[in-house]
Design a protein around this motif. Structure first.
Motif, PDB file in Angstrom:
ATOM      1  N   ALA A  12       0.842  -1.204   0.000  1.00 53.33           N
ATOM      2  CA  ALA A  12       0.000   0.000   0.000  1.00 53.33           C
ATOM      3  C   ALA A  12       0.871   1.246   0.000  1.00 53.33           C
ATOM      4  O   ALA A  12       0.596   2.203  -0.722  1.00 53.33           O
ATOM      5  N   PRO A  38      -5.779   7.887  -2.800  1.00 51.04           N
ATOM      6  CA  PRO A  38      -6.654   6.770  -2.474  1.00 51.04           C
ATOM      7  C   PRO A  38      -5.844   5.600  -1.921  1.00 51.04           C
ATOM      8  O   PRO A  38      -4.732   5.347  -2.367  1.00 51.04           O
ATOM      9  N   LYS A  39      -6.397   4.929  -0.935  1.00 52.79           N
ATOM     10  CA  LYS A  39      -5.734   3.808  -0.306  1.00 52.79           C
ATOM     11  C   LYS A  39      -6.008   2.545  -1.127  1.00 52.79           C
ATOM     12  O   LYS A  39      -7.154   2.260  -1.429  1.00 52.79           O
ATOM     13  N   PRO A  40      -4.973   1.801  -1.519  1.00 51.74           N
ATOM     14  CA  PRO A  40      -5.223   0.570  -2.261  1.00 51.74           C
ATOM     15  C   PRO A  40      -6.060  -0.389  -1.409  1.00 51.74           C
ATOM     16  O   PRO A  40      -5.863  -0.490  -0.209  1.00 51.74           O
ATOM     17  N   ARG A  41      -6.985  -1.064  -2.057  1.00 52.77           N
ATOM     18  CA  ARG A  41      -7.893  -1.955  -1.356  1.00 52.77           C
ATOM     19  C   ARG A  41      -7.327  -3.358  -1.255  1.00 52.77           C
ATOM     20  O   ARG A  41      -6.816  -3.900  -2.219  1.00 52.77           O
ATOM     21  N   PHE A  42      -7.466  -3.959  -0.085  1.00 52.94           N
ATOM     22  CA  PHE A  42      -7.133  -5.360   0.119  1.00 52.94           C
ATOM     23  C   PHE A  42      -8.387  -6.156  -0.206  1.00 52.94           C
ATOM     24  O   PHE A  42      -9.461  -5.860   0.301  1.00 52.94           O
ATOM     25  N   THR A  43      -8.260  -7.150  -1.073  1.00 53.64           N
ATOM     26  CA  THR A  43      -9.405  -7.974  -1.417  1.00 53.64           C
ATOM     27  C   THR A  43      -9.001  -9.441  -1.469  1.00 53.64           C
ATOM     28  O   THR A  43      -7.853  -9.770  -1.768  1.00 53.64           O
ATOM     29  N   ARG A  51      -5.401  -9.874  -3.062  1.00 50.78           N
ATOM     30  CA  ARG A  51      -4.869  -8.748  -3.832  1.00 50.78           C
ATOM     31  C   ARG A  51      -4.863  -7.531  -2.919  1.00 50.78           C
ATOM     32  O   ARG A  51      -5.823  -7.275  -2.200  1.00 50.78           O
ATOM     33  N   PHE A  52      -3.758  -6.799  -2.983  1.00 47.28           N
ATOM     34  CA  PHE A  52      -3.669  -5.544  -2.260  1.00 47.28           C
ATOM     35  C   PHE A  52      -3.346  -4.483  -3.291  1.00 47.28           C
ATOM     36  O   PHE A  52      -2.254  -4.462  -3.839  1.00 47.28           O
ATOM     37  N   GLY A  53      -4.335  -3.673  -3.596  1.00 47.52           N
ATOM     38  CA  GLY A  53      -4.171  -2.747  -4.710  1.00 47.52           C
ATOM     39  C   GLY A  53      -3.987  -3.571  -5.966  1.00 47.52           C
ATOM     40  O   GLY A  53      -4.704  -4.535  -6.191  1.00 47.52           O
ATOM     41  N   GLU A  87     -12.235 -14.855   3.682  1.00 41.06           N
ATOM     42  CA  GLU A  87     -12.627 -13.529   4.179  1.00 41.06           C
ATOM     43  C   GLU A  87     -12.975 -13.592   5.667  1.00 41.06           C
ATOM     44  O   GLU A  87     -12.598 -12.707   6.435  1.00 41.06           O
ATOM     45  N   GLY A  92     -11.306  -8.873   8.768  1.00 42.32           N
ATOM     46  CA  GLY A  92     -10.980  -7.452   8.828  1.00 42.32           C
ATOM     47  C   GLY A  92      -9.651  -7.128   9.478  1.00 42.32           C
ATOM     48  O   GLY A  92      -9.296  -5.961   9.636  1.00 42.32           O
TER      49      GLY A  92
END
Length: 181
Positions: A12, A38-43, A51-53, A87, A92
């Motif tokens: 990030a 913008p903060k890269p999203r962790f998914t 994926r992080f960003g 998930e 979180g």
């Protein structure tokens, strides 16, 4: 290969610097105003990929059902459920990963990842949401897989094939269609 420890959050920071650098190069008349970065999203991509960003990371030593993989003759959505399980194991919390290798086929980093103190690979295999890859992990998760099989957890409670077998089946079907048969 040298094993490196890197938190997924480091990605990030690198992405944020790249974005901020690009924004500064394209600044308007007022160079003192820095636009928000913008903060890269962790998914969670699927049961063994995060994926992080823009950075994709494969989880070390396991193979989870593919996103669209089903079991029980298409009646049970193993891929979607494995993704949901990962998930929920993360819940979180910040995820930290230790780089282990690079995926030879698609080239993303392969890393052993943790949510807090929880080994995410071990959690996925123990709950029956992934198969151990003994050749890659030196049998690290094989005992967890045996236990999940005995207890008929996750994929082991259903008529499922491994993701490798499922991908091979898809390739054979595509080849058959391509050849007109």
């Amino acid at each position: 290969m040298k094993t490196l420890f890197w938190p997924i959050a480091a990605l990030a920071a690198l992405a944020a610097l790249a974005i901020a650098g690009g924004a500064a190069a394209q600044s308007s008349d007022d160079d003192t105003v820095v636009p928000p970065v913008p903060k890269p999203r962790f998914t969670v991509v699927d049961g063994d990929t995060v994926r992080f960003g823009p950075q994709t990371v494969r989880l070390f030593g396991i193979d989870a059902p593919e996103r669209s993989q089903t079991c029980d003759d298409g009646q049970w959505r193993a891929g979607a459920l494995a993704r949901k399980a990962l998930e929920e194991f993360i819940a979180g919390r910040p995820v930290n990963c230790r780089l282990v290798d690079t995926d030879r086929k698609s080239n993303p980093p392969v890393a052993q990842c943790f949510a807090g103190e929880d080994d995410l690979q071990e959690k996925m295999v123990s709950a029956g949401w992934a198969w151990a890859l003994p050749a890659n992990s030196k049998d690290r998760y094989v005992p967890n897989e045996r236990e999940a099989m005995q207890r008929k957890l996750g994929v082991h409670a259903h008529k499922c094939v491994s993701p490798a077998e499922w991908r091979a089946m898809l390739r054979r079907e595509a080849l058959r269609r391509e050849q007109g048969g």
